[in-house]
Design a protein around this motif. Sequence first.
Motif, PDB file in Angstrom:
ATOM      1  N   CYS A   7       0.794  -1.239  -0.087  1.00  0.00           N
ATOM      2  CA  CYS A   7      -0.015  -0.053  -0.097  1.00  0.00           C
ATOM      3  C   CYS A   7       0.768   1.119  -0.153  1.00  0.00           C
ATOM      4  O   CYS A   7       1.619   1.619   0.926  1.00  0.00           O
ATOM      5  CB  CYS A   7      -0.750  -0.006   1.002  1.00  0.00           C
ATOM      6  N   CYS A  10       0.180   4.165   2.740  1.00  0.00           N
ATOM      7  CA  CYS A  10       0.353   3.735   3.971  1.00  0.00           C
ATOM      8  C   CYS A  10       1.888   3.545   4.313  1.00  0.00           C
ATOM      9  O   CYS A  10       2.337   3.431   5.282  1.00  0.00           O
ATOM     10  CB  CYS A  10      -0.645   2.497   4.779  1.00  0.00           C
ATOM     11  N   HIS A  30      -6.369  -5.329   4.220  1.00  0.00           N
ATOM     12  CA  HIS A  30      -6.089  -3.972   4.297  1.00  0.00           C
ATOM     13  C   HIS A  30      -6.844  -2.964   3.976  1.00  0.00           C
ATOM     14  O   HIS A  30      -7.017  -1.924   4.747  1.00  0.00           O
ATOM     15  CB  HIS A  30      -4.471  -3.976   3.498  1.00  0.00           C
ATOM     16  N   GLU A  34      -8.051  -0.421   6.594  1.00  0.00           N
ATOM     17  CA  GLU A  34      -7.578   0.878   6.920  1.00  0.00           C
ATOM     18  C   GLU A  34      -8.224   1.940   5.914  1.00  0.00           C
ATOM     19  O   GLU A  34      -7.759   3.028   6.240  1.00  0.00           O
ATOM     20  CB  GLU A  34      -5.922   0.878   6.526  1.00  0.00           C
ATOM     21  N   HIS A  35      -8.845   1.478   5.000  1.00  0.00           N
ATOM     22  CA  HIS A  35      -9.353   2.421   3.951  1.00  0.00           C
ATOM     23  C   HIS A  35     -11.045   2.315   3.643  1.00  0.00           C
ATOM     24  O   HIS A  35     -11.242   2.841   2.671  1.00  0.00           O
ATOM     25  CB  HIS A  35      -8.561   2.336   2.634  1.00  0.00           C
ATOM     26  N   PRO A  40      -6.649   2.284  -2.304  1.00  0.00           N
ATOM     27  CA  PRO A  40      -5.640   3.436  -2.104  1.00  0.00           C
ATOM     28  C   PRO A  40      -4.999   3.608  -3.221  1.00  0.00           C
ATOM     29  O   PRO A  40      -4.642   2.749  -4.246  1.00  0.00           O
ATOM     30  CB  PRO A  40      -4.794   3.058  -0.753  1.00  0.00           C
TER      31      PRO A  40
END
Length: 76
Positions: A7, A10, A30, A34-35, A40
């Motif tokens: 990523c 990150c 992920h 996280e998103h 991302p």
Amino acid sequence: MSYRYRCGQCRTTSPPVATRRAAEAEGAWHRAREHSGHHPDDESVGPDHENELGVGAALALLLLGCLIVAACNRLI
Ligand SMILES: [Zn+2]
């Protein structure tokens, strides 16, 4: 060969996994965590070149294996 998910946002990389599909699953996990499921920028799934054996190392391991087998055959 192993694979990793990266990523870019990150600046993190997954642990190496055995298959591309497993690395894609790491990416899905992920993204969800996280998103909020969004993709991302600069994410990627690809071969793990850091833990990859070179051709020279693979041939050296093959030669070592042959030497061990030959040595064992002499003992019998
Ligand atoms: Zn991320």
